[in-house]
Structure formats: structure tokens, C-alpha cells
Motif scaffolding. Structure first.
Motif, short mmCIF file in Angstrom:
data_model
loop_
_atom_site.label_atom_id
_atom_site.label_comp_id
_atom_site.label_asym_id
_atom_site.label_seq_id
_atom_site.Cartn_x
_atom_site.Cartn_y
_atom_site.Cartn_z
N VAL A 109 47.80 39.66 37.68
CA VAL A 109 47.85 40.18 39.05
C VAL A 109 46.91 39.37 39.93
CG1 VAL A 109 47.36 42.18 40.52
CG2 VAL A 109 48.60 42.49 38.37
N LEU A 110 45.72 39.06 39.43
CA LEU A 110 44.78 38.25 40.19
C LEU A 110 45.43 36.92 40.60
CD1 LEU A 110 42.01 37.21 41.25
CD2 LEU A 110 41.53 36.52 38.89
N LYS A 120 33.58 34.02 41.48
CA LYS A 120 33.31 35.37 42.01
C LYS A 120 34.60 36.18 42.10
CE LYS A 120 31.22 37.96 45.83
NZ LYS A 120 31.82 39.16 45.34
N ASP A 121 35.69 35.55 42.54
CA ASP A 121 36.98 36.25 42.61
C ASP A 121 37.38 36.76 41.22
OD1 ASP A 121 37.25 35.62 45.35
OD2 ASP A 121 38.39 33.79 44.90
N ILE A 122 37.21 35.90 40.23
CA ILE A 122 37.57 36.28 38.86
C ILE A 122 36.66 37.40 38.37
CG2 ILE A 122 37.61 35.49 36.46
CD1 ILE A 122 38.47 32.71 37.62
N ASP A 123 35.37 37.24 38.57
CA ASP A 123 34.43 38.27 38.11
C ASP A 123 34.73 39.61 38.78
OD1 ASP A 123 33.25 36.28 36.60
OD2 ASP A 123 31.49 36.07 37.91
N ASP A 124 35.02 39.60 40.07
CA ASP A 124 35.33 40.84 40.78
C ASP A 124 36.62 41.47 40.25
OD1 ASP A 124 33.06 40.48 42.33
OD2 ASP A 124 34.16 39.83 44.12
N ALA A 125 37.66 40.64 40.09
CA ALA A 125 38.95 41.17 39.65
C ALA A 125 38.92 41.67 38.21
CB ALA A 125 40.02 40.09 39.80
N MET A 126 38.08 41.05 37.39
CA MET A 126 38.07 41.38 35.97
C MET A 126 36.95 42.34 35.59
SD MET A 126 40.70 39.69 35.05
CE MET A 126 40.62 39.80 33.27
N ALA A 127 36.18 42.79 36.57
CA ALA A 127 35.01 43.63 36.30
C ALA A 127 35.35 44.91 35.53
CB ALA A 127 34.30 43.99 37.60
N GLY A 128 36.54 45.43 35.69
CA GLY A 128 36.92 46.66 35.01
C GLY A 128 37.47 46.46 33.61
N ASN A 129 37.48 45.23 33.13
CA ASN A 129 37.98 44.95 31.79
C ASN A 129 36.79 44.60 30.89
OD1 ASN A 129 40.34 44.19 33.71
ND2 ASN A 129 41.26 44.46 31.70
N ILE A 130 36.63 45.39 29.86
CA ILE A 130 35.50 45.20 28.95
C ILE A 130 35.94 44.43 27.71
CG2 ILE A 130 33.86 46.40 27.44
CD1 ILE A 130 33.92 48.71 29.50
N ARG A 140 36.89 33.62 31.88
CA ARG A 140 36.86 33.01 33.21
C ARG A 140 37.42 31.58 33.15
NH1 ARG A 140 31.32 31.96 35.28
NH2 ARG A 140 31.04 34.20 35.46
N LYS A 141 37.01 30.83 32.15
CA LYS A 141 37.48 29.45 32.00
C LYS A 141 38.99 29.41 31.80
CE LYS A 141 36.28 25.23 29.49
NZ LYS A 141 35.50 24.65 28.39
N ALA A 142 39.51 30.32 31.01
CA ALA A 142 40.96 30.38 30.77
C ALA A 142 41.72 30.76 32.05
CB ALA A 142 41.27 31.38 29.65
N ILE A 143 41.17 31.65 32.85
CA ILE A 143 41.82 32.02 34.11
C ILE A 143 41.86 30.82 35.05
CG2 ILE A 143 41.66 33.47 36.17
CD1 ILE A 143 40.57 35.70 34.27
N HIS A 144 40.77 30.06 35.12
CA HIS A 144 40.78 28.83 35.94
C HIS A 144 41.84 27.85 35.42
CE1 HIS A 144 37.54 29.41 38.78
NE2 HIS A 144 36.68 29.72 37.82
N LEU A 145 41.93 27.70 34.11
CA LEU A 145 42.92 26.79 33.52
C LEU A 145 44.33 27.27 33.83
CD1 LEU A 145 43.74 24.37 31.81
CD2 LEU A 145 43.38 25.79 29.76
N ALA A 146 44.59 28.56 33.68
CA ALA A 146 45.92 29.11 33.98
C ALA A 146 46.27 28.91 35.45
CB ALA A 146 45.97 30.59 33.61
N ALA A 147 45.29 29.09 36.33
CA ALA A 147 45.54 28.87 37.76
C ALA A 147 45.94 27.42 38.00
CB ALA A 147 44.29 29.24 38.56
N LYS A 148 45.24 26.51 37.34
CA LYS A 148 45.57 25.09 37.47
C LYS A 148 46.98 24.80 36.95
CE LYS A 148 43.75 20.57 36.08
NZ LYS A 148 42.67 19.90 35.32
N MET A 149 47.32 25.41 35.82
CA MET A 149 48.67 25.24 35.26
C MET A 149 49.73 25.75 36.23
SD MET A 149 48.18 26.60 31.38
CE MET A 149 47.26 25.74 30.12
#
Length: 159
Positions: A109-110, A120-130, A140-149
Motif C-alpha cells: 500500500v505504501l 521516514k516515509d517507510i518508518d511512518d508507514a510501517m510503524a504498526g508492523n512489529i 526498509r532496505k527491501a522496500i527501497h529496492l522494491a520501489a526501485k524495481m
């Protein structure tokens, strides 16, 4: 009877309308990728998409999902090749792996809403996932990589 559209398949279920969507998905429909973590919407292990919105299925009544579009981790991609799933593997994110279906569904969704998120966007969006294993930096690194993909695919299709 409640009609659920889960991963583009229609299911008729005869359950209590107050039953949590999580239990219908897991125990009635048989899709076990969505996990039970806390039961009170605090951990994020149970995140699914309801009409494109990330919801905690452990506290979402099945009646709320009647006739709506539901996507679980099993329906995110046909071959487990969504950019997030690929990035998760490439960055070796999972340790125990228990939280990751919810993590990936929240991250999807993010990335749909923000294709180029900052830390910060990732940290904010994912804050509710433990993640009890503490793989937050790899997440966080994987989300950046997926965004790049995703951006690379978008640029290739726009040419």
C-alpha cells in the motif's frame, strides 16, 4: 451468507457476521499466509487489503468485507514475484518470517501511494508492523529496492 471476493475468487461463507475476517480467510477459505499475531490490531501480522486499504483482519468483522475486494499475501502476485517479494528475498529479510506477509502487504500500500518513499516515509508507514526478530533495517532496505524495481518497470512500460 456472506460473499467474499478473495484474490479474485468468490467465496460464499455461512459464518457469524461478527467473526474476524482473519479466521474466515484462514480457517474457512484455507489461505494460511495471513498470520495471527496479537488479535488486537497491534502487530500487523494479519494485514490484508480490503478495497486496496491495508486492514488488520484480526479485528475486521467479516460483515465489513461482504461483497468487497480482498487481497491476501497469496493474491499479491501470481508467482510470488511482486517487487516486494523479490526484494524481500534479495535482501534476506526474513528470519522467522512470521510477520512478513503483513509487512509486505503494508508495504504494498505504501508503494502504491508513494512510489519513491524516504526512510521516514517507510518508518511512518510501517510503524504498526512489529518484527520480533528486529529486521527493520532490512525491511526498509527491501522496500527501497522494491520501489526501485517498480520505477524501473514503470519507465520501461512508458517508453
Amino acid at each position: 451468507m456472506i460473499t467474499l471476493n478473495v484474490n479474485q475468487q468468490t467465496h460464499q461463507v455461512d459464518v457469524d457476521p461478527d467473526m474476524p475476517l482473519l479466521w474466515v480467510i484462514r480457517d474457512i477459505i484455507g489461505l494460511t499466509g495471513t498470520k495471527y499475531g496479537c488479535g488486537v490490531a497491534l502487530c500487523g501480522a494479519c494485514v490484508v487489503h480490503l478495497n486496496g486499504e491495508a486492514v488488520r483482519s484480526c479485528v475486521t468483522k467479516v460483515s465489513r468485507a461482504d461483497g468487497q475486494e480482498i487481497v491476501t499475501i497469496e493474491g499479491l502476485s501470481k508467482n510470488n514475484d511482486h517487487p516486494l517479494q523479490s526484494a524481500w528475498n534479495e535482501e534476506n529479510v526474513p528470519q522467522c518470517g512470521y510477520c512478513h506477509s503483513g509487512q509486505i502487504m503494508s508495504a504494498a500500500v505504501l508503494l502504491r501511494e508513494n512510489p519513491n518513499p524516504t526512510d521516514k516515509d517507510i518508518d511512518d508507514a510501517m510503524a504498526g508492523n512489529i518484527c520480533r526478530c528486529g529486521t527493520y533495517l532490512r525491511i526498509r532496505k527491501a522496500i527501497h529496492l522494491a520501489a526501485k524495481m517498480q520505477r524501473k518497470v514503470a519507465m520501461a512500460t512508458n517508453k
